[in-house]
Design a protein around this motif. Sequence first.
Motif, PDB file in Angstrom:
ATOM      1  N   GLN A   1       2.606   1.242 -15.686  1.00  0.00           N
ATOM      2  CA  GLN A   1       1.956  -0.007 -15.228  1.00  0.00           C
ATOM      3  C   GLN A   1       2.503  -1.227 -16.046  1.00  0.00           C
ATOM      4  O   GLN A   1       2.479  -2.534 -15.483  1.00  0.00           O
ATOM      5  CB  GLN A   1       0.514   0.179 -15.399  1.00  0.00           C
ATOM      6  CG  GLN A   1      -0.155   1.202 -14.480  1.00  0.00           C
ATOM      7  CD  GLN A   1      -1.745   1.248 -14.757  1.00  0.00           C
ATOM      8  OE1 GLN A   1      -2.469   0.347 -14.676  1.00  0.00           O
ATOM      9  NE2 GLN A   1      -2.205   2.352 -14.987  1.00  0.00           N
TER      10      GLN A   1
ATOM     11  N   ARG B   1       1.851  -4.310 -13.687  1.00  0.00           N
ATOM     12  CA  ARG B   1       0.367  -4.298 -13.362  1.00  0.00           C
ATOM     13  C   ARG B   1      -0.644  -4.627 -14.615  1.00  0.00           C
ATOM     14  O   ARG B   1      -1.806  -4.917 -14.411  1.00  0.00           O
ATOM     15  CB  ARG B   1      -0.105  -2.725 -12.968  1.00  0.00           C
ATOM     16  CG  ARG B   1       0.645  -2.737 -11.558  1.00  0.00           C
ATOM     17  CD  ARG B   1       0.164  -3.048 -10.184  1.00  0.00           C
ATOM     18  NE  ARG B   1       0.590  -2.901  -9.087  1.00  0.00           N
ATOM     19  CZ  ARG B   1      -0.200  -1.961  -8.339  1.00  0.00           C
ATOM     20  NH1 ARG B   1      -1.245  -1.072  -8.699  1.00  0.00           N
ATOM     21  NH2 ARG B   1       0.513  -1.520  -7.093  1.00  0.00           N
TER      22      ARG B   1
ATOM     23  N   PRO C   1       1.438   4.915  -8.088  1.00  0.00           N
ATOM     24  CA  PRO C   1       0.363   5.299  -8.974  1.00  0.00           C
ATOM     25  C   PRO C   1      -0.048   6.890  -8.845  1.00  0.00           C
ATOM     26  O   PRO C   1       0.244   7.150  -7.785  1.00  0.00           O
ATOM     27  CB  PRO C   1      -0.829   4.328  -9.005  1.00  0.00           C
ATOM     28  CG  PRO C   1      -0.857   4.052  -7.395  1.00  0.00           C
ATOM     29  CD  PRO C   1       0.638   3.956  -7.054  1.00  0.00           C
TER      30      PRO C   1
ATOM     31  N   LEU D   1      -3.022   7.767  -9.059  1.00  0.00           N
ATOM     32  CA  LEU D   1      -4.326   7.893  -8.128  1.00  0.00           C
ATOM     33  C   LEU D   1      -4.038   7.148  -6.868  1.00  0.00           C
ATOM     34  O   LEU D   1      -4.283   5.834  -6.925  1.00  0.00           O
ATOM     35  CB  LEU D   1      -5.632   7.435  -9.053  1.00  0.00           C
ATOM     36  CG  LEU D   1      -5.812   8.069 -10.332  1.00  0.00           C
ATOM     37  CD1 LEU D   1      -6.894   7.357 -11.051  1.00  0.00           C
ATOM     38  CD2 LEU D   1      -6.237   9.531 -10.056  1.00  0.00           C
TER      39      LEU D   1
ATOM     40  N   GLU E   1      -5.908   6.902  -4.493  1.00  0.00           N
ATOM     41  CA  GLU E   1      -7.402   6.646  -4.227  1.00  0.00           C
ATOM     42  C   GLU E   1      -7.562   4.934  -4.473  1.00  0.00           C
ATOM     43  O   GLU E   1      -8.376   4.224  -4.047  1.00  0.00           O
ATOM     44  CB  GLU E   1      -8.454   7.213  -5.007  1.00  0.00           C
ATOM     45  CG  GLU E   1      -8.482   8.538  -4.728  1.00  0.00           C
ATOM     46  CD  GLU E   1      -7.613   9.569  -5.322  1.00  0.00           C
ATOM     47  OE1 GLU E   1      -6.757   9.020  -6.105  1.00  0.00           O
ATOM     48  OE2 GLU E   1      -7.573  10.773  -5.277  1.00  0.00           O
ATOM     49  N   TRP E   2      -6.452   4.415  -5.233  1.00  0.00           N
ATOM     50  CA  TRP E   2      -6.547   2.922  -5.501  1.00  0.00           C
ATOM     51  C   TRP E   2      -6.468   2.123  -4.179  1.00  0.00           C
ATOM     52  O   TRP E   2      -6.953   1.132  -4.145  1.00  0.00           O
ATOM     53  CB  TRP E   2      -5.286   2.516  -6.370  1.00  0.00           C
ATOM     54  CG  TRP E   2      -5.498   2.784  -7.778  1.00  0.00           C
ATOM     55  CD1 TRP E   2      -6.619   3.357  -8.393  1.00  0.00           C
ATOM     56  CD2 TRP E   2      -4.560   2.297  -8.647  1.00  0.00           C
ATOM     57  NE1 TRP E   2      -6.168   3.508  -9.721  1.00  0.00           N
ATOM     58  CE2 TRP E   2      -5.058   2.874 -10.020  1.00  0.00           C
ATOM     59  CE3 TRP E   2      -3.352   1.594  -8.840  1.00  0.00           C
ATOM     60  CZ2 TRP E   2      -4.340   2.827 -11.216  1.00  0.00           C
ATOM     61  CZ3 TRP E   2      -2.782   1.339 -10.114  1.00  0.00           C
ATOM     62  CH2 TRP E   2      -3.264   1.913 -11.155  1.00  0.00           C
ATOM     63  N   TYR E   3      -5.889   2.798  -3.122  1.00  0.00           N
ATOM     64  CA  TYR E   3      -5.783   2.299  -1.848  1.00  0.00           C
ATOM     65  C   TYR E   3      -6.772   2.420  -0.742  1.00  0.00           C
ATOM     66  O   TYR E   3      -6.429   2.157   0.444  1.00  0.00           O
ATOM     67  CB  TYR E   3      -4.393   2.527  -1.454  1.00  0.00           C
ATOM     68  CG  TYR E   3      -3.294   2.138  -2.289  1.00  0.00           C
ATOM     69  CD1 TYR E   3      -2.619   0.685  -2.223  1.00  0.00           C
ATOM     70  CD2 TYR E   3      -2.653   2.924  -3.053  1.00  0.00           C
ATOM     71  CE1 TYR E   3      -1.602   0.504  -3.152  1.00  0.00           C
ATOM     72  CE2 TYR E   3      -1.668   2.539  -4.263  1.00  0.00           C
ATOM     73  CZ  TYR E   3      -1.197   1.243  -4.033  1.00  0.00           C
ATOM     74  OH  TYR E   3      -0.250   0.900  -5.295  1.00  0.00           O
ATOM     75  N   ASN E   4      -7.928   3.186  -1.086  1.00  0.00           N
ATOM     76  CA  ASN E   4      -8.891   3.695  -0.269  1.00  0.00           C
ATOM     77  C   ASN E   4      -9.383   2.403   0.643  1.00  0.00           C
ATOM     78  O   ASN E   4      -9.803   2.768   1.847  1.00  0.00           O
ATOM     79  CB  ASN E   4      -9.824   4.465  -0.892  1.00  0.00           C
ATOM     80  CG  ASN E   4      -9.580   6.046  -0.971  1.00  0.00           C
ATOM     81  OD1 ASN E   4      -8.429   6.295  -0.872  1.00  0.00           O
ATOM     82  ND2 ASN E   4     -10.336   6.862  -1.726  1.00  0.00           N
TER      83      ASN E   4
END
Length: 529
Positions: free
Chosen positions: A46, A51, A69, A71, A73-76
């Motif tokens: 990162q 980031r 990344p 995860l 899920e960061w873009y959910n």
Amino acid sequence: MLLLQGVTYTHPDRTLLFSGIDLVIHRYDKAAVIGNNGAGKSTLLQLMAGRLLPAAGVIKADATPYYIPQLAEWYNNQTVAEALQVHQKLHALQQILEGDVSEVHLTQLNDDWTVEERCKEALSYWGLDHVVLNQPMAALSGGQRTKVLLAGILIHEPEIVLLDEPTNHLDAHSRQLLYNYIQEARQTIVVVSHDKALLNMLPVIYELSRKGITVYGGNYDFYAAQKELEKNALQWEVKSAEKALRKAKEVEREAIERQQKLDARGKRKQEKEGLPTIAMNTFRNNAEKSTARMKDVHEEKTGALAENLQQLRKELPVADTMKLAFAYSGVHRGKLLVTAREVNMQFGGRYLWKQPLHIEIRSGERIAVKGQNGSGKTTLLRLLLGQLTPTSGTIERTEMKTVYIDQDYSLIQPGLTVYAQAQTYNDSGLQEHEIKSRLSRFLFTKEDWDKPGSALSGGERMRLLLCIMTISSRPPDIIILDEPTNNLDIQNIDILTAAMEAYEGTLIVVSHDAWFTKQINAGISLVLQ
């Protein structure tokens, strides 16, 4: 090129993660960053991506890195187009095609007239033809989200690509697509991964540890060979230190015994000569001081040797310090445990498998369940466990003990402490000190015994689960593993691998990690279609 000079990072609570990191990654280099959980691999990536900002030091890149990344899920909360960073261009293109050729839209599009076509081609390459650009990322599976982000590489053609555990949710086919890209790419690539097949495609390994960055000029096999040489040298040092400590203690004991004999002989001589009491007291005090000085000298020497030995032992690989002992369940090898006849599942009026399944599982077998994402691997495991009833066909099971281990090690209860978890499985009446001794073998010190399950890392949950399986008086007849390596670092994967190699019962594994299934000798393949 990526340049890091004297980079230090501290967490928001001011805890130091690493310091003084110096690293140069040249144009077109392909490198891996590996290290134990908590070493800071994802944080380092990162920082490279911009980031995060370092507490000290300099980071320079000659192009904007494209970062994926661990995860996704960061873009959910984004659409596919937003996650791919093309939504503004797509909006501008749509407005222009509808007749709004304002300067704002032309500037936004920047003559990228093929952006929509490239997006579709990139998504198709990753098997995502059914995914539309305005679709929410949250509606996709973990593997699909990862593949969307990987598609962005084909769309943007970045000069620098940073990948954090990219194979975690990919099936075998998608992994092969990624492997092909890594081998053929003409870009600077930095990968954080525990996938040894992927690591073997990268010609440089950077190991991040408390010592900083160590460079190994070769792929993972070369790195592993070098680490084995280092381990052998360290084990020799440990043995030498143990020998030196034993010798020092022996010399200390012999010297004190000699001094005590001399003191006793001198005392008898003085008593025989009839010296006054005050002289005898002086003699005794001098003898005691002499013995004390000698003990101090020897204790200082043995203390230094013991401290050195303790430090060397800390540097030994974790797997070498653990005691992995799994008893055999006693079920004779070859006994038929599970029979599935003409089994199928129906969802939404459609059968899951093209052909009904006929499966026989016998004691001692090691079975790898294979198939692309969505082929029903986890459904099959739930059928075998009796958690689901088949729509058609029958499943017969003998009386047996089965342990199901998923990628989150959910058998570990978040509200129970480490010690309480172990006590739950103590059906053989082990004493408290015996349970704590077992926990210590699996690297849980007294500081960990009151730690709740919710505070444990993936590797810690895995080690605790292995520990409690050794505490139970009856070992499992079958162990079922469902993507067990997804959330583990290389060190803990090696621990799990060693444990499963030592296990003598029946093993059923679902894993896209071909190296892991090979290492645990899962020689029988069950392919779902």
